[in-house]
Design an enzyme around this catalytic site. Structure first.
Site, mmCIF file in Angstrom:
data_model
loop_
_atom_site.group_PDB
_atom_site.id
_atom_site.type_symbol
_atom_site.label_atom_id
_atom_site.label_comp_id
_atom_site.label_asym_id
_atom_site.label_seq_id
_atom_site.Cartn_x
_atom_site.Cartn_y
_atom_site.Cartn_z
ATOM 1 N N CYS A 1 -2.489 8.981 2.621
ATOM 2 C CA CYS A 1 -2.203 8.457 1.280
ATOM 3 C C CYS A 1 -3.370 8.724 0.344
ATOM 4 O O CYS A 1 -3.173 9.022 -0.820
ATOM 5 C CB CYS A 1 -1.895 6.975 1.354
ATOM 6 S SG CYS A 1 -3.171 6.043 2.203
ATOM 7 N N GLU B 1 0.886 -1.180 0.000
ATOM 8 C CA GLU B 1 0.000 0.000 0.000
ATOM 9 C C GLU B 1 0.911 1.212 0.000
ATOM 10 O O GLU B 1 1.468 1.571 1.036
ATOM 11 C CB GLU B 1 -0.872 0.019 1.266
ATOM 12 C CG GLU B 1 -1.792 -1.169 1.422
ATOM 13 C CD GLU B 1 -2.988 -1.117 0.488
ATOM 14 O OE1 GLU B 1 -3.093 -0.152 -0.294
ATOM 15 O OE2 GLU B 1 -3.783 -2.044 0.527
HETATM 16 P P1 NAP Z 1 8.355 5.249 4.601
HETATM 17 O O1 NAP Z 1 9.569 6.045 4.774
HETATM 18 O O2 NAP Z 1 8.276 4.308 3.466
HETATM 19 O O3 NAP Z 1 8.083 4.514 5.988
HETATM 20 C C1 NAP Z 1 7.092 3.546 6.139
HETATM 21 C C2 NAP Z 1 7.663 2.328 6.842
HETATM 22 O O4 NAP Z 1 8.618 1.701 5.989
HETATM 23 C C3 NAP Z 1 8.415 2.674 8.123
HETATM 24 O O5 NAP Z 1 8.202 1.642 9.056
HETATM 25 C C4 NAP Z 1 9.853 2.715 7.671
HETATM 26 O O6 NAP Z 1 10.770 2.471 8.716
HETATM 27 C C5 NAP Z 1 9.876 1.596 6.679
HETATM 28 N N1 NAP Z 1 10.939 1.697 5.671
HETATM 29 C C6 NAP Z 1 11.504 2.806 5.176
HETATM 30 N N2 NAP Z 1 12.428 2.476 4.248
HETATM 31 C C7 NAP Z 1 12.443 1.139 4.169
HETATM 32 C C8 NAP Z 1 13.201 0.205 3.418
HETATM 33 N N3 NAP Z 1 14.106 0.584 2.530
HETATM 34 N N4 NAP Z 1 12.953 -1.113 3.601
HETATM 35 C C9 NAP Z 1 12.021 -1.518 4.475
HETATM 36 N N5 NAP Z 1 11.294 -0.686 5.225
HETATM 37 C C10 NAP Z 1 11.489 0.633 5.077
HETATM 38 O O7 NAP Z 1 7.051 6.136 4.447
HETATM 39 P P2 NAP Z 1 6.818 7.588 4.999
HETATM 40 O O8 NAP Z 1 7.428 8.520 4.026
HETATM 41 O O9 NAP Z 1 7.133 7.691 6.411
HETATM 42 O O10 NAP Z 1 5.209 7.591 4.844
HETATM 43 C C11 NAP Z 1 4.564 8.277 3.864
HETATM 44 C C12 NAP Z 1 4.300 7.456 2.616
HETATM 45 O O11 NAP Z 1 3.472 6.357 2.913
HETATM 46 C C13 NAP Z 1 3.540 8.281 1.595
HETATM 47 O O12 NAP Z 1 4.004 8.005 0.309
HETATM 48 C C14 NAP Z 1 2.121 7.789 1.767
HETATM 49 O O13 NAP Z 1 1.288 8.027 0.667
HETATM 50 C C15 NAP Z 1 2.348 6.345 2.032
HETATM 51 N N6 NAP Z 1 1.176 5.743 2.662
HETATM 52 C C16 NAP Z 1 0.404 4.867 1.944
HETATM 53 C C17 NAP Z 1 -0.737 4.337 2.494
HETATM 54 C C18 NAP Z 1 -1.621 3.373 1.724
HETATM 55 O O14 NAP Z 1 -2.506 2.760 2.324
HETATM 56 N N7 NAP Z 1 -1.454 3.200 0.425
HETATM 57 C C19 NAP Z 1 -1.095 4.691 3.787
HETATM 58 C C20 NAP Z 1 -0.302 5.576 4.495
HETATM 59 C C21 NAP Z 1 0.843 6.098 3.922
HETATM 60 P P3 NAP Z 1 11.583 3.692 9.418
HETATM 61 O O15 NAP Z 1 10.546 4.558 10.041
HETATM 62 O O16 NAP Z 1 12.433 2.992 10.395
HETATM 63 O O17 NAP Z 1 12.324 4.381 8.321
#
Ligand code: NAP
Length: 470
Positions: free
Chosen positions: A265, A231
């Site tokens: 999102c 997601e």
């Molecule tokens: P993010 O950096 O991808 O973080 C989300 C999760 O992924 C965190 O637990 C993070 O851990 C982990 N993570 C980060 N890099 C990773 C990697 N290389 N390998 C494995 N895990 C990893 O996301 P964000 O920027 O905080 O959140 C915003 C994004 O999420 C936006 O693009 C938003 O649209 C999307 N989102 C999508 C949905 C949906 O349902 N489609 C819902 C909510 C948010 P750490 O915190 O330890 O880095």
């Protein structure tokens, strides 16, 4: 990123955590594997009782839990309370419906030469859930409630800025009665995800978050031949056509863009408005956006709190500045306020062009891009003209046009004359770079099940109709 609680309303560091060691992670995976053996043999009725108990705890502890979320990631206390209530209702939905959603599905036994043939949905085992901070309870619950009710066990790697919410969840299901190890939080940074994904005891993974994180998890899981659900981000279109109720559309547009301080999102991010109603919509929308109260997220009169992280505000600011530098016009907002905390005002930017970052990138903050179009076809081209395909929104009172939007918008959901949201009763997910797989509804609970074919013959020498084997 260090694992810590930092209050986004004032930038104060409140608590830090040492990440678990690889040995501690290994032990947690062992507990998960043991718990799966126990949980697998429990009944839907038992699991349903525990899931309802989890809902009861959430509601009893609503205020303290909501406050914790507000302190960790800045959402308003009012919206945090609503999130807790939504989680409780998802627990109750799956407690009541999991058995029906996973019931055996009879096949045409005669056609396949069997006395009985059916499909059975069975849990896979330990599932890794990598989750974001924006809805720190709901994102986890929409995975955990169906997964646990199906008999899977969960290993949560939550975002590093919401460790206390992660620890609350770690205890919640055990306190509700689920076996020890059925749901555990791994207090680790993202670097530890690979260790968990490659462990043979872990059978699948789900990730909600950025495209970058999704690609990484999908790559490793693909190498290991493990199922994933992703997601990811979105830049949802919100299309307003001439027959729309423009005032109502502007009111919903404001909520759709600024809910959760603009960090959702499925927030509407690109407002695509027909030229016949453009001026009326632009004026009403900018007025409403400008009138929102920005401030202390604990104050019940606040509409928009701070962004969750300092970097998050820098990103939004740079995207707006880039557009302005290249000729875009700001109708309201556009300047960070003085003072502590990572606040950014509700902002409307128009006259966008393809060379600007806001044209193609997701903006994760209370900033709306406003576009003028001359026709339905132009609206659809613009709406579908990004790499994302999560939610979408269209405003029209013309029934034929409603049908066309439902058909033509290239997204995981189409909401017409109402705000895009999620319900336990309906599937949720995206297409294109917004990810794959579905959460919620029957589709969500079946994602982490083995869809097992069962064929039963008479067992006599002439029984069975297998025409060939594969
Ligand atoms: P993010 O950096 O991808 O973080 C989300 C999760 O992924 C965190 O637990 C993070 O851990 C982990 N993570 C980060 N890099 C990773 C990697 N290389 N390998 C494995 N895990 C990893 O996301 P964000 O920027 O905080 O959140 C915003 C994004 O999420 C936006 O693009 C938003 O649209 C999307 N989102 C999508 C949905 C949906 O349902 N489609 C819902 C909510 C948010 P750490 O915190 O330890 O880095």
């Amino acid at each position: 990123m260090s694992i810590a609680t930092i209050n986004p309303a004032n930038g104060q560091l409140l608590k830090t955590y040492d990440p678990m060691s690889p040995e501690q992670v290994d032990a947690a995976i062992g507990r998960a594997a043991d718990a799966f053996r126990t949980l697998h043999s429990t009944t839907f009725a038992e699991r349903g009782r525990w899931m309802n108990a989890a809902a009861d705890l959430l509601l009893q502890e609503c205020d303290e839990l909501a406050q914790l979320m507000t302190v960790e990631m800045g959402k308003t206390f009012v919206s945090a309370r609503a999130e807790v209530a939504k989680c409780a209702s998802a627990c109750r939905f799956y407690a009541a419906n999991a058995e029906r959603l996973l019931a055996d599905e009879p096949g045409d036994a005669k056609a396949v030469g069997a006395t009985r043939a059916f499909t059975r949905y069975q849990p896979l085992g330990p599932v890794l859930a990598v989750m974001p901070w924006n809805f720190p309870l709901w994102q986890v619950m929409r995975f955990a409630a169906p997964a646990l009710m199906a008999g899977n066990v969960g290993l949560l790697k939550h975002a590093s800025n919401v460790p206390q919410t992660a620890l609350y969840l770690d205890e919640l299901f055990r306190r509700a009665g689920f076996p020890v190890g059925a749901f555990q939080a791994l207090i680790v940074g993202y670097e530890a995800v690979e260790q968990v994904l490659v462990d043979p005891r872990v059978r699948a993974a789900t990730l909600t978050g950025s495209e970058r994180a999704g690609r990484s998890v999908a790559r490793i899981a693909g190498q290991e031949i493990k199922k994933t659900v992703l997601e990811l981000g979105g830049s949802d279109p919100f299309v307003v056509m001439p027959s729309a109720d423009v005032e109502r559309a502007a009111e919903v547009a404001t909520t759709a863009r600024c809910q959760n301080n603009g960090q959702s999102c499925i927030a509407a991010k690109r407002f695509i408005v027909h030229t016949d109603v453009f001026d009326a919509f632009a004026e009403a929308f900018a007025l409403r956006m400008d009138a929102l109260q920005v401030g202390d997220p604990m104050d019940p009169t606040t509409d928009v709190g701070p962004l969750a992280t300092e970097q998050g505000r820098i990103d939004v600011e740079e995207q707006v500045d880039d557009a302005v530098r290249l000729g875009a016009r700001v109708l309201c907002g556009g300047q960070r306020p003085e003072g502590d905390g990572w606040f950014y005002p509700p902002t409307v930017v128009t006259d966008l062009t393809p060379s600007m970052r806001m044209w193609t990138e997701e903006v994760f903050g209370p900033v709306a891009g406003l576009f003028r179009v001359d026709s339905y076809e132009e609206a659809i081209d613009l709406a579908n003209g990004t790499n994302f395909g999560l939610g979408s929104n269209a405003w029209t009172r013309d029934p034929a046009e409603q049908e066309r939007f439902a058909r033509d918008l290239d997204a995981g959901s189409v909401f017409i004359n109402g705000m895009t949201t999620s319900f336990p009763e309906l599937p949720f997910g995206g297409v294109k770079n917004s990810g794959y797989g579905r959460e919620l509804s029957a589709h969500g609970i079946r994602e982490f099940c083995n869809t097992k074919t069962v064929w039963v013959g008479e067992g006599t020498a002439t029984g069975g109709a297998g025409s060939h084997s594969e």
